[in-house]
Design a protein around this motif. Structure first.
Motif, PDB file in Angstrom:
ATOM      1  N   UNK A   3       0.869  -1.176   0.134  1.00 38.15           N
ATOM      2  CA  UNK A   3      -0.131  -0.070  -0.074  1.00 38.15           C
ATOM      3  C   UNK A   3       0.915   1.168   0.107  1.00 38.15           C
ATOM      4  N   UNK A   4       0.279   2.172  -0.252  1.00 33.02           N
ATOM      5  CA  UNK A   4       1.052   3.546  -0.267  1.00 33.02           C
ATOM      6  C   UNK A   4       1.749   3.902   1.101  1.00 33.02           C
ATOM      7  N   UNK A  31       9.967  -4.957   6.273  1.00 31.48           N
ATOM      8  CA  UNK A  31      10.014  -6.157   5.587  1.00 31.48           C
ATOM      9  C   UNK A  31       9.018  -6.097   4.452  1.00 31.48           C
ATOM     10  N   UNK A  32       7.974  -5.691   4.710  1.00 30.27           N
ATOM     11  CA  UNK A  32       7.048  -5.460   3.644  1.00 30.27           C
ATOM     12  C   UNK A  32       7.388  -4.549   2.652  1.00 30.27           C
ATOM     13  N   UNK A  33       7.881  -3.197   3.153  1.00 27.60           N
ATOM     14  CA  UNK A  33       8.459  -2.014   2.142  1.00 27.60           C
ATOM     15  C   UNK A  33       9.586  -2.569   1.656  1.00 27.60           C
ATOM     16  N   UNK A  34      10.803  -3.128   2.034  1.00 28.18           N
ATOM     17  CA  UNK A  34      11.660  -3.509   1.373  1.00 28.18           C
ATOM     18  C   UNK A  34      11.540  -4.529   0.113  1.00 28.18           C
ATOM     19  N   UNK A  37       8.296  -2.328  -2.291  1.00 27.97           N
ATOM     20  CA  UNK A  37       8.697  -0.978  -3.081  1.00 27.97           C
ATOM     21  C   UNK A  37      10.293  -0.893  -3.145  1.00 27.97           C
ATOM     22  N   UNK A  38      11.036  -1.725  -2.665  1.00 25.53           N
ATOM     23  CA  UNK A  38      12.428  -1.806  -2.638  1.00 25.53           C
ATOM     24  C   UNK A  38      12.982  -1.129  -1.515  1.00 25.53           C
ATOM     25  N   UNK A  46       8.422   6.461   5.932  1.00 29.68           N
ATOM     26  CA  UNK A  46       7.436   5.459   5.466  1.00 29.68           C
ATOM     27  C   UNK A  46       7.330   4.134   6.336  1.00 29.68           C
ATOM     28  N   UNK A  47       8.481   3.803   6.712  1.00 34.69           N
ATOM     29  CA  UNK A  47       8.500   2.455   7.585  1.00 34.69           C
ATOM     30  C   UNK A  47       7.770   2.831   9.104  1.00 34.69           C
TER      31      UNK A  47
END
Length: 219
Positions: A3-4, A31-34, A37-38, A46-47
């Motif tokens: 998600x955003x 973990x989700x964002x890495x 999104x990268x 953001x985290x």
């Protein structure tokens, strides 16, 4: 789908930042964002927002983004490293111990909430601050080599490379197939490791012995 970055639970600070699950909330969010999104594109802001914390509260647990990466990577190798030490020193048949280690190791990488093994290819993994992770991963690989050597496998170095590569390949397969049957892949992967070692074809008896060994090794 990630998600955003601005979407998350209400922000928290102060006492909420010190709650027992705050650190884990940061790791889950990262973990989700890495993996989505990268790493480079993900900011600590953001985290923090995804974790429901203020950015300053995140820094209470992790002074830098790289420290979060280090913690996530450590979680992909340390449980297997502890198990490997017990199995290498064990007395069960080598094939049973090798199957058990591969099964647990593949399962750890494949069954995690986020596909953290895919982060192994990040250029940031070569950072001096991640030297401990690299050393622990090398130690785990050496444990596979110890088991192969005990089985009389030659050449040990080449077979160890192949075995370790097979174990970690689940990260790439999971990336390409999010609907992967992890349990089936874990079982077949462990069978493949035994075959690569040149040991007799895995049997149901061997698998049962390995599962029993894992049950006692994790008590």
């Amino acid at each position: 789908m990630v998600k955003g970055a601005g979407v998350g639970r209400p922000r928290a600070s102060g006492a909420a930042a010190n709650r027992p699950d705050a650190r884990q909330a940061v790791l889950d969010a990262a973990g989700e964002l890495f993996t989505g999104a990268g790493y480079a594109a993900t900011t600590t802001r953001a985290i923090a927002e995804r974790a429901g914390l203020r950015q300053a509260s995140l820094y209470y647990h992790f002074p830098a983004k790289e420290d979060i990466l280090a913690a996530l990577l450590a979680g992909t190798v340390r449980p297997s490293l502890v198990l490997a030490a017990r199995l290498v020193a064990g007395e069960a048949a080598v094939a049973v111990r090798l199957w058990a280690l591969a099964y647990a190791d593949i399962g750890l990488l494949g069954g995690a909430r986020h596909n953290l093994g895919a982060l192994y290819l990040l250029p940031e993994v070569g950072s001096p601050n991640l030297a401990r992770f690299r050393a622990e991963r090398a130690e785990l690989k050496a444990a596979y080599g110890d088991l192969l050597e005990a089985a009389g496998v030659v050449p040990v170095a080449v077979r160890t490379d192949l075995v370790f590569g097979l174990v970690e390949s689940i990260a790439v397969i999971r990336r390409d197939d999010p609907e992967l049957d992890v349990e089936a892949h874990t079982r077949e992967g462990a069978d493949g490791v035994v075959r690569l070692a040149g040991l007799p074809e895995p049997t149901e008896e061997l698998r049962a012995e390995a599962h029993a060994l894992l049950a006692t090794s994790t008590d």
